[in-house]
Design a protein around this motif. Structure first.
Motif, PDB file in Angstrom:
ATOM      1  N   ASP A 150     -40.382 -46.711 -99.990  1.00 20.91           N
ATOM      2  CA  ASP A 150     -40.470 -48.234-100.991  1.00 20.91           C
ATOM      3  C   ASP A 150     -39.187 -48.753-101.078  1.00 20.91           C
ATOM      4  OD1 ASP A 150     -42.249 -50.143-101.340  1.00 20.91           O
ATOM      5  OD2 ASP A 150     -43.141 -49.608-103.060  1.00 20.91           O
ATOM      6  N   PRO A 151     -38.725 -48.772-100.526  1.00 21.29           N
ATOM      7  CA  PRO A 151     -37.006 -48.756-101.114  1.00 21.29           C
ATOM      8  C   PRO A 151     -36.596 -50.787-101.573  1.00 21.29           C
ATOM      9  CG  PRO A 151     -36.935 -49.024 -98.619  1.00 21.29           C
ATOM     10  CD  PRO A 151     -38.243 -48.620 -99.329  1.00 21.29           C
ATOM     11  N   LYS A 152     -35.951 -50.838-102.841  1.00 28.42           N
ATOM     12  CA  LYS A 152     -35.772 -52.355-102.938  1.00 28.42           C
ATOM     13  C   LYS A 152     -34.830 -53.077-102.058  1.00 28.42           C
ATOM     14  CE  LYS A 152     -37.399 -52.280-108.032  1.00 28.42           C
ATOM     15  NZ  LYS A 152     -37.086 -51.638-109.086  1.00 28.42           N
ATOM     16  N   VAL A 153     -34.223 -52.251-101.692  1.00 34.85           N
ATOM     17  CA  VAL A 153     -32.882 -53.212-100.360  1.00 34.85           C
ATOM     18  C   VAL A 153     -33.156 -51.699 -99.579  1.00 34.85           C
ATOM     19  CG1 VAL A 153     -31.262 -51.871-101.718  1.00 34.85           C
ATOM     20  CG2 VAL A 153     -30.220 -53.352-100.290  1.00 34.85           C
ATOM     21  N   VAL A 154     -33.295 -52.850 -97.781  1.00 32.28           N
ATOM     22  CA  VAL A 154     -32.729 -51.875 -97.098  1.00 32.28           C
ATOM     23  C   VAL A 154     -31.759 -51.784 -96.059  1.00 32.28           C
ATOM     24  CG1 VAL A 154     -33.987 -51.298 -95.146  1.00 32.28           C
ATOM     25  CG2 VAL A 154     -35.510 -51.516 -96.750  1.00 32.28           C
ATOM     26  N   PHE A 155     -30.719 -50.961 -96.213  1.00 30.83           N
ATOM     27  CA  PHE A 155     -29.553 -50.869 -94.591  1.00 30.83           C
ATOM     28  C   PHE A 155     -29.955 -51.089 -93.062  1.00 30.83           C
ATOM     29  CE2 PHE A 155     -27.809 -50.609 -99.555  1.00 30.83           C
ATOM     30  CZ  PHE A 155     -26.948 -51.171 -99.030  1.00 30.83           C
ATOM     31  N   THR A 184     -35.140 -56.634 -99.944  1.00 31.31           N
ATOM     32  CA  THR A 184     -33.763 -57.164 -99.899  1.00 31.31           C
ATOM     33  C   THR A 184     -33.174 -56.388 -98.722  1.00 31.31           C
ATOM     34  OG1 THR A 184     -32.812 -57.898-101.479  1.00 31.31           O
ATOM     35  CG2 THR A 184     -31.351 -57.591-100.681  1.00 31.31           C
ATOM     36  N   VAL A 185     -32.731 -56.792 -97.678  1.00 34.74           N
ATOM     37  CA  VAL A 185     -32.513 -56.443 -96.087  1.00 34.74           C
ATOM     38  C   VAL A 185     -31.156 -56.708 -96.020  1.00 34.74           C
ATOM     39  CG1 VAL A 185     -33.080 -56.130 -93.511  1.00 34.74           C
ATOM     40  CG2 VAL A 185     -35.276 -56.709 -95.216  1.00 34.74           C
ATOM     41  N   PHE A 186     -30.570 -55.988 -96.156  1.00 34.68           N
ATOM     42  CA  PHE A 186     -28.790 -55.784 -95.225  1.00 34.68           C
ATOM     43  C   PHE A 186     -28.851 -55.493 -94.041  1.00 34.68           C
ATOM     44  CE2 PHE A 186     -24.258 -55.420 -94.927  1.00 34.68           C
ATOM     45  CZ  PHE A 186     -23.339 -56.275 -96.076  1.00 34.68           C
ATOM     46  N   LEU A 187     -28.506 -56.855 -93.191  1.00 36.89           N
ATOM     47  CA  LEU A 187     -28.879 -56.553 -91.896  1.00 36.89           C
ATOM     48  C   LEU A 187     -27.348 -56.585 -91.069  1.00 36.89           C
ATOM     49  CD1 LEU A 187     -29.816 -56.250 -89.253  1.00 36.89           C
ATOM     50  CD2 LEU A 187     -30.683 -58.878 -89.061  1.00 36.89           C
ATOM     51  N   ASN A 188     -26.989 -55.439 -90.928  1.00 40.57           N
ATOM     52  CA  ASN A 188     -25.591 -55.539 -89.792  1.00 40.57           C
ATOM     53  C   ASN A 188     -25.070 -55.628 -88.830  1.00 40.57           C
ATOM     54  OD1 ASN A 188     -23.707 -54.535 -91.750  1.00 40.57           O
ATOM     55  ND2 ASN A 188     -22.883 -52.838 -90.823  1.00 40.57           N
ATOM     56  N   SER A 189     -24.810 -56.970 -87.760  1.00 38.07           N
ATOM     57  CA  SER A 189     -24.860 -57.175 -86.527  1.00 38.07           C
ATOM     58  C   SER A 189     -24.136 -57.845 -86.029  1.00 38.07           C
ATOM     59  CB  SER A 189     -27.072 -58.337 -86.593  1.00 38.07           C
ATOM     60  OG  SER A 189     -27.287 -57.943 -85.019  1.00 38.07           O
TER      61      SER A 189
END
Lengths: 310, 290
Positions: A150-155, A184-189
């Motif tokens: 249940d993270p607060k930020v997901v990479f 928060t979702v940190f999306l590398n794309s």
């Protein structure tokens, strides 16, 4: 509070490659896109934030904790680009091991594992050995791992690389679901359409440099362009805010024109100007720039400024 | 740390190579048992009319201790190889496959990860070494009947096995240290070469003790200080074959036991050596990129 904060964070390999001088702030409850072509340093940046790589210089914080500390990783999830999980474990055993590492209380583990397995669409298949999983299934179980605590930020590093169109949609929906949950979702794309479809804020990186960052809508407004249809040639002199006029097509008695303006605010002005000069407008249509054009615009702008700087 | 230990333990058990190792170990024990059986059977026929004179007793003691020595030496060799092969890839293998990424991004420190790996590997290899040690002793003392039986007290066995397991302990620590910096192949080569050097050093020391050449003994001692492996095997045999009640016991050791007796300080040195090497592994791994 910023969920992620970096100040001139740099990671290079013997002075080469990697990513340089990244300063960014990522707020709570958004999908933040880190956009750039392959080899631009996106994964290096995320791996540095997660303490897998030692920063060359600069500093960074996750949820207020300095990167590299165990505390900074307590409420974090991560799906790596090169996802490889121990193939001798079953999907469920993998999740149990991660639950143990995340110190999820024993009583809650079973329920939580069932929840995330369902969220990633793996119900019924989690008991299979990872060695028998397809690439897409591995990526799904990886996603389950990433959100298990249940993270607060997901990479998420290229989270749809191994997925079919249905899987991609599922992942996009999952990102939006997480955002709606306040994560928060940190999306590398490197996929422009992926970033466009889910990201609120975007950073564009190229060859190890961060070129620009901001709300995606604003970054898209690299120029204002409209298409108009008239019944006569545009013979009047154009005002200075019009940067380019081009005839696109003749359609029987009418002509379609492309007009480029300095900015969005010039659209009502040009309509008024043409009307007041007796040019009848049959159609006015704002044109959204192609994603590639937006990306190249910012890349080229950076190159030009670098040229001027030198 | 325990999660990593458990995973390491489970990983080894789940691999096919573990099953192969168990089968090959059983094959080795079966062969050894067969050899002991026939040696015991033939041995009872030695001596005129079954009467055992001093010479017969000496021969019996010599052959018996040789057979036990060879069994333990080969056991020590297998254990050492397994300890090396399992430890040199423990970290480097996971780094090269990027499997380590998802473990290390969890709220565990690098030190916990290394300790976890070490404890998992050490537990399984020490368990293997203990089982192998007692299997050899049981086969030797049980199947060999009276003719093969040596006078070994339970306390001697406990002391000997305690020293026997120091070898995999040190080798795992060392393999892990190399694994934090080198590729699996390079770490394996370095470990095996050092193991070979320790073996040769030990041999030179034995030879030096036999012909009473201090320089040769010193070479062995220095080798043991650099890599305290062979000296632990020698110490184990000294404990096992040295019986106060039996004045013949020590003399019957032969080539698979020891002429010189490594001191107790050497045993403690090896233990501390292993622990220090684990701390060095942590230090080495702490700041590296994965």
């Amino acid at each position: 509070m910023n969920v992620i904060q970096t100040n001139s964070l740099t990671k290079t390999y013997n002075g080469k490659g990697g990513i340089s001088d990244v300063t960014l702030s990522v707020g709570e409850g958004i999908v933040y896109g880190f956009l750039g072509p392959n080899g631009s340093g996106k994964s290096t940046f995320v791996r540095t934030l997660l303490g897998l790589l030692q920063p060359t210089s600069g500093e960074g914080y996750i949820l207020g904790e300095p990167i590299g500390t165990t505390k900074s990783r307590e409420k974090v999830g991560y799906l790596p680009e090169l996802f490889r999980y121990p193939d001798w474990l079953t999907g469920k055993q993998l999740l149990e091991a991660h639950a143990e590492l995340c110190k999820i209380p024993v009583r809650q583990r079973k329920k939580r594992i069932e929840e995330v397995v369902e969220l990633v669409g793996m119900t019924g298949r989690e008991k299979g050995r990872i060695s028998g999983f397809s690439k897409g299934m591995s990526q799904r179980i990886g996603l389950a791992c990433a959100i298990l605590n249940d993270p607060k930020v997901v990479f998420l590093d290229e989270p749809t690389s191994a997925l079919d169109p249905i899987g991609r949609k599922d992942v996009r929906d999952l990102m939006l679901y997480l955002r709606d949950q306040g994560k928060t979702v940190f999306l590398n794309s490197h996929l422009l359409y992926e970033v466009e479809s889910v990201c609120d804020h975007v950073s564009i990186v190229h060859q190890g440099d961060m070129i620009v960052q901001g709300p995606w809508r604003e970054l898209m407004m690299i120029e204002a362009q409209i298409e108009i249809v008239t019944d006569q040639p545009i013979s009047v002199p154009m005002p200075t805010f019009v940067t380019h006029v081009e005839k696109i097509k003749e359609e029987e008695a009418r002509t379609r024109w492309g007009i480029q303006l300095e900015n969005e605010d010039d659209i009502p002005k040009i309509i008024q100007y043409l009307s007041s000069n007796g040019i009848a407008l049959y159609e006015v249509k704002p044109i959204t720039p192609h994603l590639e054009d937006v990306f190249m615009h910012w890349v080229n702008q950076k190159k030009e400024s670098a040229y001027v700087d030198h | 740390m325990w999660t990593i230990s458990k995973l390491t333990f489970k990983e080894i058990i789940s691999k096919r190579i573990f099953l192969i190792t168990i089968i090959m170990t059983l094959v080795f024990l079966a062969l050894y048992g067969t050899a002991i059986y026939f040696a015991g059977k033939e041995g009872t026929q030695v001596g005129p009319n079954g009467v055992q004179g001093t010479e017969t007793i000496l021969v019996q003691q010599f052959i018996s201790s040789q057979l036990l020595g060879v069994g333990l030496y080969f056991s020590s060799f297998i254990t050492a190889l397994l300890a090396i092969l399992s430890s040199v890839s423990a970290i480097s293998g996971e780094v090269s496959s990027h499997q380590i990424d998802t473990w290390l991004m969890r709220p565990i420190s690098r030190a916990q990860f290394v300790w976890g790996k070490f404890v998992g590997l050490a537990l399984i290899m020490i368990a293997y070494a203990v089982v192998l040690f007692f299997s050899i002793i049981l086969l030797h003392q049980g199947i060999g009947k009276e003719w093969m039986e040596l006078d070994i007290q339970p306390m001697q066995m406990i002391k000997a096995v305690s020293v026997f397991v120091i070898q995999p302990f040190v080798l795992i620590a060392f393999g892990l240290l190399l694994s934090t910096r080198m590729t699996t192949l390079n770490a394996g080569i370095v470990s095996i070469v050092l193991y070979g050097a320790a073996f040769i050093g030990g041999f030179i020391e034995q030879f030096g003790a036999l012909i009473e050449k201090a320089a040769l003994v010193n070479i062995g001692v220095i080798t043991s200080l650099i890599f305290p492996i062979d000296s632990m095997y020698r110490k184990m045999t000294m404990i096992l074959f040295d019986s106060i009640d039996n004045p013949l016991s020590l003399a019957q050791g032969g080539m698979f036991t020891s002429v010189s007796n490594p001191s107790n300080v050497m045993v403690w040195y090896a233990v501390v050596y292993g622990i220090v090497v684990v701390f060095l592994s942590i230090y080495s791994f702490k700041k590296r990129d994965v």
